[in-house]
Design a protein around this motif. Structure first.
Motif, PDB file in Angstrom:
ATOM      1  N   TRP A  65       0.836  -1.203   0.000  1.00  0.00           N
ATOM      2  CA  TRP A  65       0.000   0.000   0.000  1.00  0.00           C
ATOM      3  C   TRP A  65       0.876   1.261   0.000  1.00  0.00           C
ATOM      4  O   TRP A  65       0.562   2.230  -0.688  1.00  0.00           O
ATOM      5  CB  TRP A  65      -0.959  -0.008   1.177  1.00  0.00           C
ATOM      6  N   LYS A  66       1.968   1.244   0.744  1.00  0.00           N
ATOM      7  CA  LYS A  66       2.888   2.381   0.739  1.00  0.00           C
ATOM      8  C   LYS A  66       3.460   2.602  -0.656  1.00  0.00           C
ATOM      9  O   LYS A  66       3.596   3.742  -1.114  1.00  0.00           O
ATOM     10  CB  LYS A  66       4.016   2.179   1.748  1.00  0.00           C
ATOM     11  N   GLU A  67       3.798   1.504  -1.348  1.00  0.00           N
ATOM     12  CA  GLU A  67       4.296   1.616  -2.723  1.00  0.00           C
ATOM     13  C   GLU A  67       3.234   2.214  -3.640  1.00  0.00           C
ATOM     14  O   GLU A  67       3.533   3.051  -4.491  1.00  0.00           O
ATOM     15  CB  GLU A  67       4.720   0.241  -3.254  1.00  0.00           C
ATOM     16  N   GLU A  68       1.991   1.788  -3.459  1.00  0.00           N
ATOM     17  CA  GLU A  68       0.883   2.322  -4.255  1.00  0.00           C
ATOM     18  C   GLU A  68       0.738   3.825  -4.033  1.00  0.00           C
ATOM     19  O   GLU A  68       0.596   4.601  -4.990  1.00  0.00           O
ATOM     20  CB  GLU A  68      -0.422   1.598  -3.886  1.00  0.00           C
ATOM     21  N   LEU A  69       0.756   4.251  -2.791  1.00  0.00           N
ATOM     22  CA  LEU A  69       0.625   5.673  -2.480  1.00  0.00           C
ATOM     23  C   LEU A  69       1.795   6.480  -3.033  1.00  0.00           C
ATOM     24  O   LEU A  69       1.603   7.602  -3.529  1.00  0.00           O
ATOM     25  CB  LEU A  69       0.488   5.877  -0.970  1.00  0.00           C
ATOM     26  N   ALA A  70       2.991   5.913  -2.982  1.00  0.00           N
ATOM     27  CA  ALA A  70       4.166   6.599  -3.533  1.00  0.00           C
ATOM     28  C   ALA A  70       4.027   6.748  -5.047  1.00  0.00           C
ATOM     29  O   ALA A  70       4.348   7.807  -5.608  1.00  0.00           O
ATOM     30  CB  ALA A  70       5.443   5.828  -3.185  1.00  0.00           C
ATOM     31  N   GLU A  71       3.538   5.713  -5.703  1.00  0.00           N
ATOM     32  CA  GLU A  71       3.347   5.793  -7.158  1.00  0.00           C
ATOM     33  C   GLU A  71       2.283   6.831  -7.511  1.00  0.00           C
ATOM     34  O   GLU A  71       2.433   7.593  -8.457  1.00  0.00           O
ATOM     35  CB  GLU A  71       2.946   4.429  -7.720  1.00  0.00           C
ATOM     36  N   ARG A  72       1.214   6.870  -6.723  1.00  0.00           N
ATOM     37  CA  ARG A  72       0.170   7.880  -6.959  1.00  0.00           C
ATOM     38  C   ARG A  72       0.752   9.291  -6.813  1.00  0.00           C
ATOM     39  O   ARG A  72       0.410  10.191  -7.578  1.00  0.00           O
ATOM     40  CB  ARG A  72      -0.980   7.707  -5.972  1.00  0.00           C
ATOM     41  N   ALA A  73       1.598   9.479  -5.809  1.00  0.00           N
ATOM     42  CA  ALA A  73       2.213  10.794  -5.598  1.00  0.00           C
ATOM     43  C   ALA A  73       3.068  11.179  -6.796  1.00  0.00           C
ATOM     44  O   ALA A  73       3.081  12.352  -7.205  1.00  0.00           O
ATOM     45  CB  ALA A  73       3.038  10.782  -4.316  1.00  0.00           C
ATOM     46  N   GLN A  74       3.768  10.209  -7.377  1.00  0.00           N
ATOM     47  CA  GLN A  74       4.564  10.499  -8.571  1.00  0.00           C
ATOM     48  C   GLN A  74       3.665  10.929  -9.731  1.00  0.00           C
ATOM     49  O   GLN A  74       3.982  11.874 -10.455  1.00  0.00           O
ATOM     50  CB  GLN A  74       5.383   9.270  -8.986  1.00  0.00           C
ATOM     51  N   TRP A  75       2.557  10.237  -9.905  1.00  0.00           N
ATOM     52  CA  TRP A  75       1.633  10.606 -10.985  1.00  0.00           C
ATOM     53  C   TRP A  75       1.007  11.970 -10.726  1.00  0.00           C
ATOM     54  O   TRP A  75       0.768  12.734 -11.656  1.00  0.00           O
ATOM     55  CB  TRP A  75       0.546   9.546 -11.147  1.00  0.00           C
ATOM     56  N   ASP A  76       0.711  12.268  -9.466  1.00  0.00           N
ATOM     57  CA  ASP A  76       0.154  13.590  -9.136  1.00  0.00           C
ATOM     58  C   ASP A  76       1.121  14.690  -9.533  1.00  0.00           C
ATOM     59  O   ASP A  76       0.713  15.759  -9.970  1.00  0.00           O
ATOM     60  CB  ASP A  76      -0.173  13.688  -7.642  1.00  0.00           C
ATOM     61  N   GLY A  77       2.414  14.435  -9.397  1.00  0.00           N
ATOM     62  CA  GLY A  77       3.426  15.408  -9.787  1.00  0.00           C
ATOM     63  C   GLY A  77       3.408  15.674 -11.282  1.00  0.00           C
ATOM     64  O   GLY A  77       3.757  16.763 -11.736  1.00  0.00           O
TER      65      GLY A  77
END
Length: 87
Positions: A65-77
Motif C-alpha cells: 500500500w505504501k508503494e501504491e501511495l508513492a506511485e500515486r504521488a509520482q503521478w500527481d506530480g
C-alpha cells in the motif's frame, strides 16, 4: 452487446419471468432489452466488486500500500508539469 438473439430459449423460474415481464412493462421495453440491461448491470457490479476486493487486499499489505501511495504521488506530480492539457 449484440441485439440479435443467438438462442432465444433459456429456462428461468416462473417468478423471474413474471418479474422480467413486469419490468419490461414498466420500462416500456422488450423483455430481451430489460434482460440484456440487467446482465450488463450485473457484469459491471461484479467488476467493481472484484476491483474493491483487490484494493482491500492491497491495503491489507502495508508495504504494498505504501508503494501504491508513492506511485500515486509520482503521478500527481505529472499534473503540475506546466504542460497544457490536451482533450
Amino acid at each position: 452487446m449484440s441485439k440479435t438473439a443467438v438462442s432465444p430459449n433459456i429456462r428461468i423460474s416462473a417468478q423471474a419471468k413474471a418479474t422480467l415481464r413486469e419490468l419490461a412493462r414498466h420500462e416500456r421495453k422488450p423483455m430481451q432489452a430489460v434482460l440484456d440491461e440487467a446482465i450488463d448491470h450485473y457484469q459491471r457490479e461484479r467488476l467493481l466488486d472484484e476491483a474493491n476486493a483487490a484494493y482491500a487486499q492491497l491495503k491489507s499489505d502495508l508495504d504494498a500500500w505504501k508503494e501504491e501511495l508513492a506511485e500515486r504521488a509520482q503521478w500527481d506530480g505529472a499534473l503540475a508539469d506546466g504542460l497544457e492539457r490536451v482533450s
